[in-house]
Design an enzyme around this catalytic site. Sequence first.
Site, mmCIF file in Angstrom:
data_model
loop_
_atom_site.group_PDB
_atom_site.id
_atom_site.type_symbol
_atom_site.label_atom_id
_atom_site.label_comp_id
_atom_site.label_asym_id
_atom_site.label_seq_id
_atom_site.Cartn_x
_atom_site.Cartn_y
_atom_site.Cartn_z
ATOM 1 N N ASP A 1 3.781 -34.361 -40.935
ATOM 2 C CA ASP A 1 4.288 -33.617 -39.782
ATOM 3 C C ASP A 1 5.498 -34.369 -39.221
ATOM 4 O O ASP A 1 5.401 -35.558 -38.940
ATOM 5 C CB ASP A 1 3.190 -33.518 -38.726
ATOM 6 N N GLY B 1 11.773 -37.942 -34.014
ATOM 7 C CA GLY B 1 12.966 -38.346 -33.260
ATOM 8 C C GLY B 1 12.608 -39.132 -32.011
ATOM 9 O O GLY B 1 13.257 -40.136 -31.686
ATOM 10 N N ASP B 2 11.568 -38.694 -31.310
ATOM 11 C CA ASP B 2 11.114 -39.430 -30.131
ATOM 12 C C ASP B 2 10.623 -40.813 -30.527
ATOM 13 O O ASP B 2 10.888 -41.800 -29.831
ATOM 14 C CB ASP B 2 9.995 -38.671 -29.418
ATOM 15 N N ARG C 1 1.578 -38.923 -40.287
ATOM 16 C CA ARG C 1 0.389 -38.476 -39.565
ATOM 17 C C ARG C 1 0.721 -37.213 -38.774
ATOM 18 O O ARG C 1 1.864 -37.038 -38.348
ATOM 19 C CB ARG C 1 -0.088 -39.574 -38.617
#
Length: 79
Positions: free
Chosen positions: A20, A25-26, A59
């Site tokens: 996923d 980006g975070d 994950r």
Amino acid sequence: LSEADGRYAHVPGHRVQVADTTGAGDTFHGALAYAWASGSELPEALRWAVDAAALSVMRPGAQTGMPTLAELEAWRASL
């Protein structure tokens, strides 16, 4: 990345099994900010960010995919 002297630094990515990409980006930006604020030079801080983002996409979920500092350090040691 362009360094102060005008040279470019290349920080390669990782080939990983992607579960996923939500939150990658975070994770990248959070790890970059942490490493840079902790005193790492920018190229090394970027390596931390690339590694953290690579680990996060393996994950599912945005928050659940973000590695802890201990998980990131262990994964980096295994590379």
